[in-house]
Design an enzyme around this catalytic site. Sequence first.
Site, PDB file in Angstrom:
ATOM      1  CE1 TYR A 141      -3.591  -2.524   0.550  1.00 38.03           C
ATOM      2  CE2 TYR A 141      -4.627  -0.533   1.403  1.00 38.03           C
ATOM      3  CZ  TYR A 141      -4.726  -1.825   0.939  1.00 38.03           C
ATOM      4  OH  TYR A 141      -5.960  -2.405   0.858  1.00 38.03           O
ATOM      5  CE  LYS A 192       1.813 -17.327  -3.702  1.00 33.60           C
ATOM      6  NZ  LYS A 192       0.930 -18.496  -3.823  1.00 33.60           N
ATOM      7  CG  ASP A 224      -2.045 -19.957  -2.465  1.00 39.58           C
ATOM      8  OD1 ASP A 224      -1.472 -19.993  -1.352  1.00 39.58           O
ATOM      9  OD2 ASP A 224      -1.606 -20.557  -3.465  1.00 39.58           O
ATOM     10  CG  ASP A 248      -8.034  -4.668   1.690  1.00 41.03           C
ATOM     11  OD1 ASP A 248      -8.953  -4.200   2.374  1.00 41.03           O
ATOM     12  OD2 ASP A 248      -7.993  -4.607   0.446  1.00 41.03           O
ATOM     13  CG  ASP A 252     -13.675  -7.024   2.421  1.00 43.47           C
ATOM     14  OD1 ASP A 252     -13.456  -6.366   3.453  1.00 43.47           O
ATOM     15  OD2 ASP A 252     -14.105  -6.516   1.362  1.00 43.47           O
TER      16      ASP A 252
END
Length: 360
Positions: A141, A192, A224, A248, A252
Amino acid sequence: MSHKILVLPGDGIGPEIIAEAVKVLDVFRAEGSLNAEFEYAHLGGAGYDAAGHPYPEATRILAKQCNAILLGAVGGPQYDTLPRELRPEKGLLSIRTDLGLFANLRPAILYDELADASTLKNEVVARLDLMIVRELNHGIYFGQPRGIRVLENGERQGYNSATYTESQIERIARVGFETAMQRNKRLCSVDKANVLEVSELWREIVCKVGEEFPEVALSHMYVDNAAMQLVRAPKQFDVIVTSNMFGDILSDEAAMLTGSIGMLPSASLNASAVGMYEPSHGSAPDIAGQGIANPLATILSAAMLLRYSLQLPQLTDRVEAAVKIVLKQGLRTGDIFVAGREKVGTAQMGDAVVAALRMM
Ligand code: IPM
Ligand code: MG
């Protein structure tokens, strides 16, 4: 001592849901259990409309002086064509950086009363209670360099940098372990590391911090797989700690396990417990101004504010209990509505929480 709470209603449904959370805090002010003053300011599109900037200087000054911030939501389609620097989202990112709010706590709790609102099978999500600890000030970000450049062949290329220093990883890892210590002592670090160097370092540092917390069972998961496991068997998680963008996305996803993102609060904390509290959902411009938005995520965010910034956990417990009572009474806003319950609007839901609180 009187606490200073800065209220930032923001955009879209923000002002409507914030009004209900303020009603709840006013119950405590009236009975004398909360000594606090409210200040109001603009953030996001509201800041742009009022002062030409999504994080106006007047807001910045108040933010630096308060003990805690209660935020509604920011964003709206009318601002999407503004230059990136002036968009509402930039206001949110700026206040997070300006106050050093690096630790974002996003709980995903399924209330028994709402089991029927989840799109997942009841046995998969019943009694779900997990916490995502998301790093909020660094990573892709904010990493430099970033931009859109023109290559030698004349083609444009967009680029961002996913960066984390050792100390940035260390402090969020510590929040992850400390959070796990207060819960079921299980921490899953999501990265990752099979592809990204930034994740390789992340994993190394998380392991190092873990040596200070021998009681916490630490595991690692690729993002993943974590996204898959969250819908396959979410109850395997207690606390998840992860980087800004992975957090983020996963937050959700976790929110939806509980039936509605309209239920989930969040806290963004800095090193000195000043915090900004906001619902995990957005500004929902499609339903703004209709009085139908679910105020519970904002009310529960105010409850987190009482716990983490004002150290009044007994008031937090009361708000959470009051929310359970109104759900048990069968009251439902549209987002969590199922047949057989009573559909209510934003203000009615807030009033019901206030009534439940006064009965306690
Ligand atoms: C969130 C939001 C923000 C983010 C946006 C609005 C900048 O999606 O709080 O999760 O990406 O952090
Ligand atoms: Mg988000």
